[in-house]
Scaffold this motif. Structure first.
Motif, PDB file in Angstrom:
ATOM      1  N   LYS A  85     -40.868 -21.008 -43.819  1.00  0.00           N
ATOM      2  CA  LYS A  85     -41.900 -20.247 -43.110  1.00  0.00           C
ATOM      3  C   LYS A  85     -41.243 -19.220 -42.182  1.00  0.00           C
ATOM      4  O   LYS A  85     -40.054 -19.334 -41.851  1.00  0.00           O
ATOM      5  N   GLU A  86     -41.996 -18.263 -41.802  1.00  0.00           N
ATOM      6  CA  GLU A  86     -41.493 -17.209 -40.927  1.00  0.00           C
ATOM      7  C   GLU A  86     -40.819 -17.836 -39.716  1.00  0.00           C
ATOM      8  O   GLU A  86     -41.345 -18.775 -39.120  1.00  0.00           O
ATOM      9  N   GLY A  87     -39.656 -17.337 -39.369  1.00  0.00           N
ATOM     10  CA  GLY A  87     -38.952 -17.837 -38.195  1.00  0.00           C
ATOM     11  C   GLY A  87     -37.960 -18.946 -38.487  1.00  0.00           C
ATOM     12  O   GLY A  87     -37.129 -19.277 -37.637  1.00  0.00           O
ATOM     13  N   ASP A  88     -38.007 -19.535 -39.686  1.00  0.00           N
ATOM     14  CA  ASP A  88     -37.036 -20.579 -40.031  1.00  0.00           C
ATOM     15  C   ASP A  88     -35.606 -20.026 -39.955  1.00  0.00           C
ATOM     16  O   ASP A  88     -35.334 -18.907 -40.415  1.00  0.00           O
ATOM     17  N   LEU A  89     -34.720 -20.860 -39.400  1.00  0.00           N
ATOM     18  CA  LEU A  89     -33.296 -20.524 -39.419  1.00  0.00           C
ATOM     19  C   LEU A  89     -32.755 -20.938 -40.790  1.00  0.00           C
ATOM     20  O   LEU A  89     -32.922 -22.093 -41.195  1.00  0.00           O
ATOM     21  N   VAL A  90     -32.127 -20.022 -41.507  1.00  0.00           N
ATOM     22  CA  VAL A  90     -31.682 -20.330 -42.871  1.00  0.00           C
ATOM     23  C   VAL A  90     -30.234 -19.900 -43.087  1.00  0.00           C
ATOM     24  O   VAL A  90     -29.749 -18.955 -42.465  1.00  0.00           O
ATOM     25  N   SER A  91     -29.569 -20.617 -43.998  1.00  0.00           N
ATOM     26  CA  SER A  91     -28.198 -20.263 -44.351  1.00  0.00           C
ATOM     27  C   SER A  91     -28.013 -20.404 -45.852  1.00  0.00           C
ATOM     28  O   SER A  91     -28.654 -21.237 -46.499  1.00  0.00           O
ATOM     29  N   GLY A  92     -27.163 -19.561 -46.395  1.00  0.00           N
ATOM     30  CA  GLY A  92     -26.900 -19.600 -47.829  1.00  0.00           C
ATOM     31  C   GLY A  92     -26.002 -18.420 -48.158  1.00  0.00           C
ATOM     32  O   GLY A  92     -25.430 -17.796 -47.261  1.00  0.00           O
ATOM     33  N   ILE A  93     -25.861 -18.137 -49.440  1.00  0.00           N
ATOM     34  CA  ILE A  93     -25.095 -16.945 -49.818  1.00  0.00           C
ATOM     35  C   ILE A  93     -26.084 -15.805 -50.054  1.00  0.00           C
ATOM     36  O   ILE A  93     -26.854 -15.830 -51.015  1.00  0.00           O
ATOM     37  N   THR A  94     -26.113 -14.852 -49.111  1.00  0.00           N
ATOM     38  CA  THR A  94     -26.895 -13.630 -49.353  1.00  0.00           C
ATOM     39  C   THR A  94     -25.880 -12.490 -49.452  1.00  0.00           C
ATOM     40  O   THR A  94     -25.035 -12.549 -50.364  1.00  0.00           O
ATOM     41  N   ALA A  95     -25.908 -11.515 -48.571  1.00  0.00           N
ATOM     42  CA  ALA A  95     -25.005 -10.382 -48.764  1.00  0.00           C
ATOM     43  C   ALA A  95     -24.792  -9.633 -47.458  1.00  0.00           C
ATOM     44  O   ALA A  95     -25.483  -9.860 -46.463  1.00  0.00           O
ATOM     45  N   TRP A  96     -23.829  -8.712 -47.492  1.00  0.00           N
ATOM     46  CA  TRP A  96     -23.543  -7.871 -46.334  1.00  0.00           C
ATOM     47  C   TRP A  96     -24.613  -6.788 -46.227  1.00  0.00           C
ATOM     48  O   TRP A  96     -24.428  -5.641 -46.644  1.00  0.00           O
ATOM     49  N   GLU A  97     -25.757  -7.167 -45.681  1.00  0.00           N
ATOM     50  CA  GLU A  97     -26.867  -6.237 -45.490  1.00  0.00           C
ATOM     51  C   GLU A  97     -27.780  -6.835 -44.414  1.00  0.00           C
ATOM     52  O   GLU A  97     -27.685  -8.014 -44.095  1.00  0.00           O
ATOM     53  N   ASP A  98     -28.652  -6.005 -43.857  1.00  0.00           N
ATOM     54  CA  ASP A  98     -29.551  -6.519 -42.814  1.00  0.00           C
ATOM     55  C   ASP A  98     -30.564  -7.487 -43.387  1.00  0.00           C
ATOM     56  O   ASP A  98     -30.865  -8.516 -42.783  1.00  0.00           O
TER      57      ASP A  98
END
Lengths: 336, 336
Positions: A85-98
């Motif tokens: 849900k909106e506001g959740d703190l999340v971690s994973g592999i995304t990318a070098w971008e905002d």
């Protein structure tokens, strides 16, 4: 506006500024089952260099023309996927971008944000770094009390935790690092029993033998090359070598030769075992809880360098390979 | 008179005739707790080359000026040790000489001589060779039915047994060997599912991928060098590599570089594990009984070359390294 660092070319050795292009794009829209993440922190990991190559790896190579992949920490800003849900703190592999699109299938995990833990630690000692040390040493290395654990890149983000867990297990912890300052840090601040500066060592094998008078039972391998070769010459019978990466090879364009002393595995009936931390996903809770407890008891210390500013990402990444820092490097690209 | 082959010099690469001296000595007398053995057969094993070097090994280097060590089969001619009597058939590591002093501490084992088994087989399929295949594959490699087992030096004394045990376990068995004739032998006579001639292969990686369409679960490593490197590129996740020797390095005076593709251990969370057959001494009975049963059922075939004559020992030993033979090589130095 979405700031991005795009991989333009496969790097030839150490990544150069010309391999990466800064680009501004529109903020993407999440599709059904997807989540839009506002990235806050980029984790600086040598593994990213491997993902830039088009070579067999445990994940597909980063496609040219797309943002560089990275372990990140961020906040959900829009969710069309169950469990976020909106506001959740999340971690994973995304990318070098905002802003990145992610999903449960991509391994995006929701972090507890009510523990009073500084956010950056979810990328370090309580994130992939600490978990690599925890499962690699305890599950793959299986050290018994009284055994000797040797660690390379011992002042690094993983190695520094490995040595401290080894001490907690009742082992002798010996670290190999690249400066006298790093050696002092791991022995005086972190409690390693001994440290070897490989840059000033006249004979790495002799120095390991001196620092490990009862031989090496577990060698936590972070480096490859000549340090691995020297460690191979000092193993006890039935030694174990957990192996999660070999930084000496990441920027090499020719195959890194060796280990030359590979046959010592037979002589010592030893085992080298590769592991990847995502395979332990189901046990992350156990690892994080144990590491957090040890930290609260003052038994594990960590060093962390938070660099501010999206524009410093590439420079900071390259510091991983010049040996100038100890501990964990992260880039903070936005305030929470 | 005791004919002996004495190690004069540490060989520089392949052993030369000038490294070894023929000498005649008096037959030694056993001391208290010792046994005098009349050697009958010498086992020709690549490992002997390693023992000739003054380098860290699992046994001390052969001292210069003494007979070359070797696994042998012989008869007790005089015993001053408990558990041995005149006429006992015995096997252990003695030396290239007619008569050797040995002892229980030196690992001299009494063999059953009433099974109607040709004596030479105690050095081959029912000796260290077959036991290396048996424990290395089953205990270290742990293949499950339906998995793919890849074997290098597959027409060799160990590799040829490994593939046949893999078939008995319900695995796909694929061998790598150095001639079309050897490839035909292991597929047509021994029942391997596929064979690759590494000398005529344009791409070892591609040929392994073709022969192992479901990937490699166990790679039984006998060779090292480029064959190991190619195998590393074809592993499945959680693959196992039992490792008992690397013949490509035995005669090298410079360190053998590689494996270059060592990092694939991380990518595939794979394990390389060294083993030595003496560590399984307590389970030899189990292994010999099982191998003998499979032989009697016609499920394991073996090739054996018995060369007659003490004077042919060194020449025969060197044949191990020129790739000219398949199966097990032994030298018979005396009639039983």
């Amino acid at each position: 506006m979405n700031r991005q660092l795009i991989l333009l070319k496969r790097p030839n050795g150490t990544p150069a500024a010309s391999d990466i292009e800064y680009r501004e794009s529109a903020i993407p829209e999440p599709g059904e089952g997807e989540v839009l993440v506002r990235n806050l922190y980029f984790s600086m990991d040598p593994a990213i260099r491997g993902w830039m190559d088009d070579a067999p790896n445990y994940r597909p190579a980063i496609p040219l023309g797309t943002p560089v992949h990275s372990v990140t920490l961020g906040r959900v800003v829009a969710s069309r996927a169950e469990g976020y849900k909106e506001g959740d703190l999340v971690s994973g592999i995304t990318a070098w971008e905002d802003y990145s699109i992610s999903s449960p299938e991509a391994g995006l995990g929701v972090m507890p944000s009510d523990l009073g833990i500084p956010l950056s630690q979810f990328l370090g000692v309580l994130g992939p770094t600490g978990l690599t040390a925890y499962f690699g040493l305890l599950d793959v290395g299986q050290p018994d009390p009284g055994e000797t654990v040797l660690v390379s890149a011992a002042a690094g983000s993983v190695g520094s935790i490995v040595g401290q867990i080894a001490k907690i297990q009742g082992c002798r912890a010996v670290g190999i690092a690249g400066s006298d300052e790093k050696c002092r840090w791991i022995t005086e601040e972190l409690g390693f029993d001994a440290a070897i500066n490989y840059k000033t060592s006249a004979s790495l094998v002799e120095d390991i033998q001196k620092a490990c008078p009862a031989g090496v039972d577990v060698y936590f391998e972070n480096v490859g090359g000549e340090i691995l070769d020297a460690a191979l010459m000092c193993l006890n019978v039935a030694a174990r070598i957990p192996f999660c990466g070999a930084i000496s090879g990441y920027n090499s364009q020719v195959p890194v030769p060796g280990p030359y002393n590979f046959w010592q595995l037979v002589v010592k009936r030893a085992r080298i075992e590769g592991f990847l931390i995502p395979d332990y996903a189901e046990r992350f809770g156990e690892g994080i809880a144990q590491l957090a407890q040890w930290m609260s008891e003052g038994r594990i210390h960590h060093a962390e360098h938070v660099v501010d500013g999206f524009e410093n990402t590439l420079d900071t990444f390259l510091k991983l390979f010049d040996g100038s820092r100890h501990g964990k490097l992260v880039v903070r690209i936005a305030e929470d």
